[in-house]
Scaffold this active site. Structure first.
Site, PDB file in Angstrom:
ATOM      1  N   GLY A   1      43.654  38.418  37.859  1.00 45.48           N
ATOM      2  CA  GLY A   1      43.310  39.709  38.459  1.00 45.48           C
ATOM      3  C   GLY A   1      44.338  40.103  39.490  1.00 45.48           C
ATOM      4  O   GLY A   1      45.041  39.251  40.041  1.00 45.48           O
TER       5      GLY A   1
ATOM      6  N   ASN B   1      34.752  49.178  47.850  1.00 43.38           N
ATOM      7  CA  ASN B   1      35.522  48.761  49.028  1.00 43.38           C
ATOM      8  C   ASN B   1      36.584  49.819  49.301  1.00 43.38           C
ATOM      9  O   ASN B   1      37.235  50.301  48.378  1.00 43.38           O
ATOM     10  CB  ASN B   1      36.169  47.387  48.792  1.00 43.38           C
ATOM     11  CG  ASN B   1      36.593  46.730  50.081  1.00 43.38           C
ATOM     12  OD1 ASN B   1      36.124  47.092  51.162  1.00 43.38           O
ATOM     13  ND2 ASN B   1      37.477  45.762  49.977  1.00 43.38           N
TER      14      ASN B   1
ATOM     15  N   TYR C   1      40.463  48.914  41.918  1.00 44.59           N
ATOM     16  CA  TYR C   1      39.975  47.529  41.820  1.00 44.59           C
ATOM     17  C   TYR C   1      38.440  47.505  41.647  1.00 44.59           C
ATOM     18  O   TYR C   1      37.915  46.807  40.770  1.00 44.59           O
ATOM     19  CB  TYR C   1      40.391  46.784  43.086  1.00 44.59           C
ATOM     20  CG  TYR C   1      40.044  45.319  43.111  1.00 44.59           C
ATOM     21  CD1 TYR C   1      40.807  44.393  42.419  1.00 44.59           C
ATOM     22  CD2 TYR C   1      38.961  44.855  43.857  1.00 44.59           C
ATOM     23  CE1 TYR C   1      40.507  43.035  42.461  1.00 44.59           C
ATOM     24  CE2 TYR C   1      38.655  43.499  43.907  1.00 44.59           C
ATOM     25  CZ  TYR C   1      39.434  42.601  43.215  1.00 44.59           C
ATOM     26  OH  TYR C   1      39.126  41.261  43.256  1.00 44.59           O
TER      27      TYR C   1
ATOM     28  N   ASP D   1      48.940  31.698  32.639  1.00 41.82           N
ATOM     29  CA  ASP D   1      49.345  32.611  33.716  1.00 41.82           C
ATOM     30  C   ASP D   1      50.630  33.290  33.268  1.00 41.82           C
ATOM     31  O   ASP D   1      51.232  32.898  32.269  1.00 41.82           O
ATOM     32  CB  ASP D   1      49.553  31.853  35.048  1.00 41.82           C
ATOM     33  CG  ASP D   1      49.278  32.731  36.263  1.00 41.82           C
ATOM     34  OD1 ASP D   1      49.956  33.760  36.415  1.00 41.82           O
ATOM     35  OD2 ASP D   1      48.389  32.386  37.059  1.00 41.82           O
TER      36      ASP D   1
ATOM     37  N   LEU E   1      42.154  56.626  48.406  1.00 39.77           N
ATOM     38  CA  LEU E   1      41.976  57.435  47.193  1.00 39.77           C
ATOM     39  C   LEU E   1      42.993  58.576  47.074  1.00 39.77           C
ATOM     40  O   LEU E   1      43.533  58.817  45.991  1.00 39.77           O
ATOM     41  CB  LEU E   1      40.539  57.982  47.150  1.00 39.77           C
ATOM     42  CG  LEU E   1      40.118  58.694  45.873  1.00 39.77           C
ATOM     43  CD1 LEU E   1      40.386  57.834  44.645  1.00 39.77           C
ATOM     44  CD2 LEU E   1      38.636  59.050  45.949  1.00 39.77           C
ATOM     45  N   ALA E   2      43.279  59.254  48.188  1.00 35.77           N
ATOM     46  CA  ALA E   2      44.200  60.399  48.156  1.00 35.77           C
ATOM     47  C   ALA E   2      45.588  59.987  47.667  1.00 35.77           C
ATOM     48  O   ALA E   2      46.320  60.793  47.097  1.00 35.77           O
ATOM     49  CB  ALA E   2      44.301  61.019  49.542  1.00 35.77           C
TER      50      ALA E   2
HETATM   51  P1  NAI Z   1      45.614  35.181  43.251  1.00 35.39           P
HETATM   52  O1  NAI Z   1      46.462  36.398  43.391  1.00 35.39           O
HETATM   53  O2  NAI Z   1      45.798  34.069  44.225  1.00 35.39           O
HETATM   54  O3  NAI Z   1      45.734  34.576  41.777  1.00 35.39           O
HETATM   55  C1  NAI Z   1      45.674  35.395  40.654  1.00 35.39           C
HETATM   56  C2  NAI Z   1      46.469  34.768  39.527  1.00 35.39           C
HETATM   57  O4  NAI Z   1      46.381  35.648  38.391  1.00 35.39           O
HETATM   58  C3  NAI Z   1      47.951  34.593  39.885  1.00 35.39           C
HETATM   59  O5  NAI Z   1      48.380  33.280  39.579  1.00 35.39           O
HETATM   60  C4  NAI Z   1      48.639  35.632  39.000  1.00 35.39           C
HETATM   61  O6  NAI Z   1      49.947  35.275  38.598  1.00 35.39           O
HETATM   62  C5  NAI Z   1      47.668  35.717  37.811  1.00 35.39           C
HETATM   63  N1  NAI Z   1      47.866  36.971  37.064  1.00 35.39           N
HETATM   64  C6  NAI Z   1      48.026  38.211  37.569  1.00 35.39           C
HETATM   65  N2  NAI Z   1      48.269  39.087  36.584  1.00 35.39           N
HETATM   66  C7  NAI Z   1      48.269  38.370  35.427  1.00 35.39           C
HETATM   67  C8  NAI Z   1      48.499  38.714  34.069  1.00 35.39           C
HETATM   68  N3  NAI Z   1      48.788  39.975  33.694  1.00 35.39           N
HETATM   69  N4  NAI Z   1      48.415  37.734  33.128  1.00 35.39           N
HETATM   70  C9  NAI Z   1      48.145  36.456  33.497  1.00 35.39           C
HETATM   71  N5  NAI Z   1      47.929  36.077  34.767  1.00 35.39           N
HETATM   72  C10 NAI Z   1      48.001  37.022  35.721  1.00 35.39           C
HETATM   73  O7  NAI Z   1      44.115  35.747  43.286  1.00 35.39           O
HETATM   74  P2  NAI Z   1      42.708  35.004  43.534  1.00 35.39           P
HETATM   75  O8  NAI Z   1      42.255  35.372  44.882  1.00 35.39           O
HETATM   76  O9  NAI Z   1      42.770  33.588  43.133  1.00 35.39           O
HETATM   77  O10 NAI Z   1      41.806  35.843  42.501  1.00 35.39           O
HETATM   78  C11 NAI Z   1      41.393  35.344  41.233  1.00 35.39           C
HETATM   79  C12 NAI Z   1      40.360  36.307  40.666  1.00 35.39           C
HETATM   80  O11 NAI Z   1      39.256  36.418  41.575  1.00 35.39           O
HETATM   81  C13 NAI Z   1      40.880  37.739  40.473  1.00 35.39           C
HETATM   82  O12 NAI Z   1      40.318  38.294  39.313  1.00 35.39           O
HETATM   83  C14 NAI Z   1      40.362  38.441  41.703  1.00 35.39           C
HETATM   84  O13 NAI Z   1      40.247  39.842  41.492  1.00 35.39           O
HETATM   85  C15 NAI Z   1      39.006  37.770  41.872  1.00 35.39           C
HETATM   86  N6  NAI Z   1      38.433  37.878  43.205  1.00 35.39           N
HETATM   87  C16 NAI Z   1      39.061  37.341  44.302  1.00 35.39           C
HETATM   88  C17 NAI Z   1      38.474  37.449  45.538  1.00 35.39           C
HETATM   89  C18 NAI Z   1      39.092  36.880  46.775  1.00 35.39           C
HETATM   90  O14 NAI Z   1      38.534  37.112  47.868  1.00 35.39           O
HETATM   91  N7  NAI Z   1      40.196  36.147  46.713  1.00 35.39           N
HETATM   92  C19 NAI Z   1      37.178  38.132  45.725  1.00 35.39           C
HETATM   93  C20 NAI Z   1      36.610  38.633  44.510  1.00 35.39           C
HETATM   94  C21 NAI Z   1      37.224  38.504  43.306  1.00 35.39           C
END
Ligand code: NAI
Length: 251
Positions: free
Chosen positions: A96, A153, A159, A44, A103-104
């Site tokens: 992520g 979305n 995203y 991370d 969008l605008a």
């Molecule tokens: P979160 O925000 O709780 O955790 C994401 C983690 O990724 C954080 O610990 C952050 O520090 C780390 N991170 C961010 N940028 C980084 C980088 N440049 N290098 C290394 N680490 C980095 O998010 P969550 O909800 O656990 O999401 C995890 C994945 O699941 C993401 O890819 C998100 O887009 C995807 N996702 C989440 C959904 C949800 O409803 N929570 C739904 C669909 C997909």
């Protein structure tokens, strides 16, 4: 799979790297892969600090502070796994971010940062690991996409495009990695209760919850168990797929 085998510790002897493992879905993926016997490298951003060490300690693994968008991220992972373990078996591209705007008002900064973390990094890391022969045959790449990459979305063009792009990566890489004996699949979660979704305004959050196939917010373990299936050698004939977890189209 060659035969019907026990699923007790199916990842024993395997080395798995999970990006974005300090919290949320990534932290639970780390836990589930460790439960299944893998040595987990939890990666991370350095700013994640203590939370990252906590995940690593909890799963008896290693913490690797790493920004996936750094130019040397792939090299750093390759060197780490080659030196310490002789290679890597599983990589979960889970890190992520969201930078929502209608969008605008979608500016280049929001667009570029989301595309860099969510789409470019998963592509670059896998490329680098393959080029450096750090990903072992019999291994698995699992990318975390999103229902937003399938259905779109509101306020998430950046995203949604990044997560749709991840599905394109899976489709394109599957036959290439198959030659190396490596599978690649994606999970596309719907609304999951994490810090990421806690930041969404309440009314929108409720819509997300209702659109979840469970009719309520999904849990991180719902996603993690699907990732564990793709990582399991029993699914070595399963590649190029996208599986929705707790997700159905929003429209
Ligand atoms: P979160 O925000 O709780 O955790 C994401 C983690 O990724 C954080 O610990 C952050 O520090 C780390 N991170 C961010 N940028 C980084 C980088 N440049 N290098 C290394 N680490 C980095 O998010 P969550 O909800 O656990 O999401 C995890 C994945 O699941 C993401 O890819 C998100 O887009 C995807 N996702 C989440 C959904 C949800 O409803 N929570 C739904 C669909 C997909």
């Amino acid at each position: 799979a060659a035969s019907v085998e026990s699923w007790d510790k199916p990842l024993a002897g395997k080395v798995a790297l999970v990006t974005g493992a300090a919290r949320g879905i990534g932290a639970t993926i780390a836990e589930v892969l460790a439960r299944d016997g893998a040595h987990v490298i939890a990666a991370d951003i350095p700013a994640a600090g203590e939370a990252l060490s906590e995940t690593a300690n909890k799963v008896g693994g290693t913490a690797l502070p790493l920004d996936v968008t750094a130019a040397d991220a792939g090299e750093k992972i390759a060197e780490h796994v080659l030196e310490r373990h002789g290679g890597l078996d599983i990589i979960v591209n889970n890190a992520g971010i969201t930078r929502d705007k209608l969008l605008a008002n979608m500016d280049a900064g929001r667009w570029n940062s989301v595309i860099s973390v969510n789409l470019i990094a998963p592509q670059t890391l896998v490329n680098e690991l393959v080029e450096r022969k750090a990903l072992r045959a019999g291994g698995a790449v699992v990318d975390v996409s999103s229902i937003a990459g399938i259905a779109g979305n509101r306020g998430q063009t950046n995203y949604g495009a990044s997560k749709a792009g991840v599905i394109g990566l899976v489709d394109t890489y599957a036959p290439i990695l198959a030659k190396e004996g490596i599978t690649i699949n994606a999970v596309a979660p719907g609304f999951i209760e994490t810090a990421m979704t806690a930041a969404i305004p309440l009314a929108t959050r409720e819509v997300g919850r209702r659109m979840n196939s469970l009719q309520q917010g999904g849990q991180t373990v719902d996603v993690a168990e699907t990732v564990a299936y793709f990582a399991n050698p029993a699914s070595n004939a399963v590649t190029g797929n996208v599986v929705r977890v707790c997700g159905q189209s929003l429209l």
